[in-house]
Design a protein around this motif. Structure first.
Motif, PDB file in Angstrom:
ATOM      1  N   TYR A   9      55.899  40.769  22.977  1.00  0.00           N
ATOM      2  CA  TYR A   9      55.493  39.397  22.690  1.00  0.00           C
ATOM      3  C   TYR A   9      53.979  39.191  22.841  1.00  0.00           C
ATOM      4  N   VAL A  10      53.250  40.229  23.242  1.00  0.00           N
ATOM      5  CA  VAL A  10      51.787  40.174  23.320  1.00  0.00           C
ATOM      6  C   VAL A  10      51.230  41.155  22.305  1.00  0.00           C
ATOM      7  N   PRO A  11      50.700  40.688  21.182  1.00  0.00           N
ATOM      8  CA  PRO A  11      50.216  41.607  20.142  1.00  0.00           C
ATOM      9  C   PRO A  11      49.098  42.498  20.658  1.00  0.00           C
ATOM     10  N   HIS A  12      49.103  43.735  20.203  1.00  0.00           N
ATOM     11  CA  HIS A  12      48.045  44.701  20.536  1.00  0.00           C
ATOM     12  C   HIS A  12      47.941  44.950  22.048  1.00  0.00           C
ATOM     13  N   SER A  13      49.030  44.784  22.777  1.00  0.00           N
ATOM     14  CA  SER A  13      49.001  44.988  24.225  1.00  0.00           C
ATOM     15  C   SER A  13      49.318  46.439  24.568  1.00  0.00           C
ATOM     16  N   GLY A  14      49.138  46.772  25.837  1.00  0.00           N
ATOM     17  CA  GLY A  14      49.392  48.112  26.334  1.00  0.00           C
ATOM     18  C   GLY A  14      48.115  48.874  26.589  1.00  0.00           C
ATOM     19  N   TRP A  15      47.866  49.185  27.857  1.00  0.00           N
ATOM     20  CA  TRP A  15      46.721  50.004  28.234  1.00  0.00           C
ATOM     21  C   TRP A  15      47.097  51.476  28.120  1.00  0.00           C
ATOM     22  N   PRO A  16      46.144  52.364  27.853  1.00  0.00           N
ATOM     23  CA  PRO A  16      46.456  53.796  27.824  1.00  0.00           C
ATOM     24  C   PRO A  16      46.590  54.388  29.229  1.00  0.00           C
ATOM     25  N   ILE A  17      46.377  53.562  30.250  1.00  0.00           N
ATOM     26  CA  ILE A  17      46.585  53.970  31.639  1.00  0.00           C
ATOM     27  C   ILE A  17      47.499  52.946  32.288  1.00  0.00           C
ATOM     28  N   GLY A  18      48.206  53.376  33.335  1.00  0.00           N
ATOM     29  CA  GLY A  18      49.103  52.476  34.034  1.00  0.00           C
ATOM     30  C   GLY A  18      48.436  51.808  35.228  1.00  0.00           C
ATOM     31  N   TYR A  19      49.140  50.861  35.815  1.00  0.00           N
ATOM     32  CA  TYR A  19      48.623  50.130  36.973  1.00  0.00           C
ATOM     33  C   TYR A  19      48.250  51.072  38.110  1.00  0.00           C
ATOM     34  N   ASP A  20      49.035  52.124  38.325  1.00  0.00           N
ATOM     35  CA  ASP A  20      48.760  53.037  39.435  1.00  0.00           C
ATOM     36  C   ASP A  20      47.391  53.698  39.321  1.00  0.00           C
ATOM     37  N   GLU A  21      46.913  53.890  38.081  1.00  0.00           N
ATOM     38  CA  GLU A  21      45.599  54.507  37.872  1.00  0.00           C
ATOM     39  C   GLU A  21      44.476  53.629  38.406  1.00  0.00           C
ATOM     40  N   ILE A  22      44.688  52.321  38.377  1.00  0.00           N
ATOM     41  CA  ILE A  22      43.685  51.381  38.879  1.00  0.00           C
ATOM     42  C   ILE A  22      43.932  51.059  40.347  1.00  0.00           C
ATOM     43  N   ALA A  23      45.208  50.965  40.719  1.00  0.00           N
ATOM     44  CA  ALA A  23      45.570  50.503  42.060  1.00  0.00           C
ATOM     45  C   ALA A  23      44.924  51.331  43.161  1.00  0.00           C
ATOM     46  N   ARG A  24      44.769  52.631  42.951  1.00  0.00           N
ATOM     47  CA  ARG A  24      44.204  53.446  44.021  1.00  0.00           C
ATOM     48  C   ARG A  24      42.707  53.210  44.211  1.00  0.00           C
ATOM     49  N   TYR A  25      42.070  52.513  43.268  1.00  0.00           N
ATOM     50  CA  TYR A  25      40.648  52.192  43.405  1.00  0.00           C
ATOM     51  C   TYR A  25      40.415  50.742  43.857  1.00  0.00           C
ATOM     52  N   TYR A  26      41.464  49.926  43.845  1.00  0.00           N
ATOM     53  CA  TYR A  26      41.302  48.528  44.238  1.00  0.00           C
ATOM     54  C   TYR A  26      40.826  48.347  45.687  1.00  0.00           C
ATOM     55  N   PRO A  27      41.351  49.099  46.662  1.00  0.00           N
ATOM     56  CA  PRO A  27      40.851  48.890  48.037  1.00  0.00           C
ATOM     57  C   PRO A  27      39.349  49.107  48.175  1.00  0.00           C
ATOM     58  N   GLN A  28      38.821  50.158  47.540  1.00  0.00           N
ATOM     59  CA  GLN A  28      37.383  50.402  47.605  1.00  0.00           C
ATOM     60  C   GLN A  28      36.610  49.325  46.848  1.00  0.00           C
ATOM     61  N   ALA A  29      37.170  48.878  45.723  1.00  0.00           N
ATOM     62  CA  ALA A  29      36.530  47.793  44.971  1.00  0.00           C
ATOM     63  C   ALA A  29      36.486  46.517  45.801  1.00  0.00           C
ATOM     64  N   ASN A  30      37.562  46.258  46.535  1.00  0.00           N
ATOM     65  CA  ASN A  30      37.598  45.095  47.407  1.00  0.00           C
ATOM     66  C   ASN A  30      36.480  45.138  48.446  1.00  0.00           C
ATOM     67  N   ARG A  31      36.242  46.347  48.986  1.00  0.00           N
ATOM     68  CA  ARG A  31      35.176  46.497  49.987  1.00  0.00           C
ATOM     69  C   ARG A  31      33.803  46.287  49.359  1.00  0.00           C
ATOM     70  N   LEU A  32      33.587  46.840  48.160  1.00  0.00           N
ATOM     71  CA  LEU A  32      32.296  46.650  47.497  1.00  0.00           C
ATOM     72  C   LEU A  32      32.033  45.181  47.175  1.00  0.00           C
ATOM     73  N   CYS A  33      33.087  44.477  46.814  1.00  0.00           N
ATOM     74  CA  CYS A  33      32.954  43.045  46.513  1.00  0.00           C
ATOM     75  C   CYS A  33      32.952  42.193  47.776  1.00  0.00           C
ATOM     76  N   GLU A  34      33.194  42.813  48.915  1.00  0.00           N
ATOM     77  CA  GLU A  34      33.249  42.127  50.211  1.00  0.00           C
ATOM     78  C   GLU A  34      34.301  41.019  50.206  1.00  0.00           C
ATOM     79  N   ALA A  35      35.502  41.406  49.759  1.00  0.00           N
ATOM     80  CA  ALA A  35      36.625  40.471  49.692  1.00  0.00           C
ATOM     81  C   ALA A  35      37.702  40.791  50.721  1.00  0.00           C
ATOM     82  N   GLY A  36      37.380  41.622  51.699  1.00  0.00           N
ATOM     83  CA  GLY A  36      38.318  41.898  52.774  1.00  0.00           C
ATOM     84  C   GLY A  36      39.328  42.971  52.428  1.00  0.00           C
ATOM     85  N   VAL A  37      40.468  42.908  53.093  1.00  0.00           N
ATOM     86  CA  VAL A  37      41.533  43.893  52.923  1.00  0.00           C
ATOM     87  C   VAL A  37      42.195  43.710  51.556  1.00  0.00           C
TER      88      VAL A  37
END
Length: 553
Positions: A104-132
């Motif tokens: 129902y979302v045209p042209h949707s779908g990333w060539p990577i899954g959520y897990d590929e990004i999720a493992r970098y979110y904690p470090q990104a949170n620290r760089l953005c100074e947004a806590g845990v």
């Protein structure tokens, strides 16, 4: 090392292992991550350490429909730190569903899954100074929180997900010392004007850059990354046509297409029948001192069942422009609007009749609300102006239990919504951009259906009523046009060059050593602000670049 390109002798050649263009959230995050390996990183930035009108004016361009899109040079900053120098600090991760191909979302779908990004979110949170990295109120706090809406039956919406707020962190100020280290060279006032390709067009052999002062220089590196934002990256790729006639990465006319921002607006009124003091529409402070805010988020399974995009809503104060709210604080903000920055004033004040009668009523509200105004002024001075971690926004508690609904929704990818080149050129001889942002009826459907479900949940919970005009939804959701500085999808990633500009590693199709970083590569927009995911994807790109051997390029 931080230096100024205006001091370089004309025709200087600079050597580096990695050359990054653009010192915003993406470029600075990437530079810091790459420098840990000891590689020589060159970071080119068009601006200086403060805003400069002549440099900022390089962002000017043509907007096809000014009613639907802000001027091309608004909401983004061409200086050291990029738009992190003016952002509001809202950090929100994308959801797993956002990465999936949805019928129902045209042209949707990333060539990577959520897990590929999720493992970098904690470090990104620290760089953005947004806590845990925890965006669920049930697990992010050791103490029980006051319910957002006591008795609310969370059938279609959940109040558990939340937003975290950065200081907001200016990446230039926060990481200035680290960027001054021996393995990073930041070169200010350096404007990329030409991407030099090999004769076969399969690799970048160098860059040519100029300053507004007139001197030019060139860069030689093994790998090049454009971190210049979803609009400027398009301009740079399309403007370089000496080898690829349609522009770099644009063999199939994809560069600049699928331009998304977010759909946002403020609708109707919620009148609660439960005690007004029991409603919580403000911020919770996490143990590490980070402001967090819960919202009403449409559940993923409901999105799939109803075939709508992602959608969140917050309890919001009544419209500031309408003095019938009788609130002295809101009327004081109205009177102060000439002193509020464009990026915030546009959203705060909406369409304004500005009649003498309205002004008189606002002034009457101010006169009757002096004690509240004084308390609010002290709160904003102490907790926003003077605090290192700033109170994120204006939050007004309604004594009558009456709120409007502020919403933020996903925009569908549309190939006819696009960024291209205008005929006019800037002082560097580069063509300016032309912006033709469009929305689809599916975007309207997402908002209409989500609001209807929210109305249903509020009524069936017995906590109050939500009244709004369904016929005004489309008008309201485009009141602000393309929302804010969220320039998404213009150089999207994907498996095929026929439908995307980069591959799953953010490398431009057909060019061995040219990469793109930023929200322009996102195939879909989610409802979430993009900064946190920009940083996470940049950290993932750094790991990929560390693993690559560029000796053959």
């Amino acid at each position: 090392m931080i230096s100024d390109a205006r001091a370089l002798p004309d025709a200087t050649v600079i050597q580096a292992d990695f050359c990054l263009v653009g010192a915003g959230a993406a470029g600075i995050s990437l530079a810091l991550a790459l420098s840990r390996s000891g590689c020589k990183v060159l970071l080119l930035e068009s601006g200086g350490e403060k805003e400069e009108p002549a440099t900022q004016a390089l962002y000017e361009g043509h907007v096809v429909n000014p009613a639907l899109h802000s001027p091309a040079d608004s909401y983004r900053q061409r200086r050291f730190g990029g738009t992190t120098t003016i952002w509001g600090g809202r950090c929100v991760p994308y959801d797993p569903l956002d990465f999936e191909a949805r019928s129902y979302v045209p042209h949707s779908g990333w060539p990577i899954g959520y897990d590929e990004i999720a493992r970098y979110y904690p470090q990104a949170n620290r760089l953005c100074e947004a806590g845990v990295f925890d965006y669920h109120s049930e697990t992010a706090f050791d103490r029980p929180l006051k319910p957002m809406i006591p008795g609310f039956d969370q059938r279609h919406f959940t109040t558990d997900t939340m937003e975290r707020f950065s200081c907001p962190t200016d990446f230039h100020v926060r990481y200035h010392d680290k960027l001054s280290g021996p393995t990073i060279q930041v070169l200010l006032h350096a404007n990329l004007t030409r991407i030099v390709l090999s004769e076969d067009g399969n690799r970048v052999t160098g860059l040519e850059a100029r300053t507004l002062a007139g001197n030019g220089f060139s860069v030689r590196a093994s790998c090049f990354v454009l971190c210049t934002g979803g609009l400027e990256t398009v301009r740079l790729l399309l403007a370089n046509r000496d080898v690829h006639a349609q522009g770099i990465g644009n063999q199939h006319d994809v560069v600049g297409r699928y331009y998304m921002c977010h759909i946002a607006g403020t609708m109707g009124g919620v009148r609660f029948s439960i005690p007004p003091a029991s409603i919580w529409n403000g911020y919770d402070m996490a143990d590490e001192g980070v402001y967090c805010r819960r919202r009403l988020a449409l559940r993923p399974e409901v999105q799939e069942r109803e075939q709508v995009g992602s959608f969140v809503a917050r309890l919001h104060h009544p419209r500031i422009t309408d003095p019938r709210h009788g609130n002295g604080i809101l009327s004081a903000l109205y009177c102060a609007k000439p002193f509020i920055a464009y990026e915030y004033a546009k959203r705060l004040f909406e369409e304004d009749p500005a009649s003498l009668k309205n002004w008189a009523k606002h002034l009457q509200n101010v006169a009757l609300g002096v004690p509240d105004i004084m308390g609010f002024a002290w709160h904003m001075l102490r907790d926003r102006k003077l605090a290192a971690r700033k109170f994120p926004s204006v939050v007004i508690k309604s004594r009558a239990g009456l709120y409007s609904v502020d919403f933020h929704a996903e925009q569908m990818p549309d190939p006819t919504s696009r960024v291209g080149l205008a005929q006019e050129k800037d002082p560097l001889g580069m063509p300016r951009i032309s912006i033709d942002w469009r929305y689809m009826q599916q975007d309207v459907h997402t908002v209409q259906r989500s609001l209807a479900l929210l109305k249903q949940d509020i009524a069936q919970s017995g906590v109050g009523s939500f009244e709004y005009d369904p016929q005004s939804v489309e008008k309201e959701m485009v009141r602000y046009g393309a929302y804010g500085g969220h320039h998404i999808g213009t150089v999207r990633m994907g498996a095929s060059p026929r439908t995307s500009v980069t591959n799953s590693d953010c490398r431009v199709h057909g060019v061995a050593n040219l990469y793109l970083a930023g929200s322009g590569v996102f195939p879909t927009s989610s409802q979430a602000n993009p900064t946190l995911t920009i940083v996470a994807l940049s950290l993932r790109l750094a790991d990929h670049l560390h693993s690559r051997d560029f000796s053959g390029t």
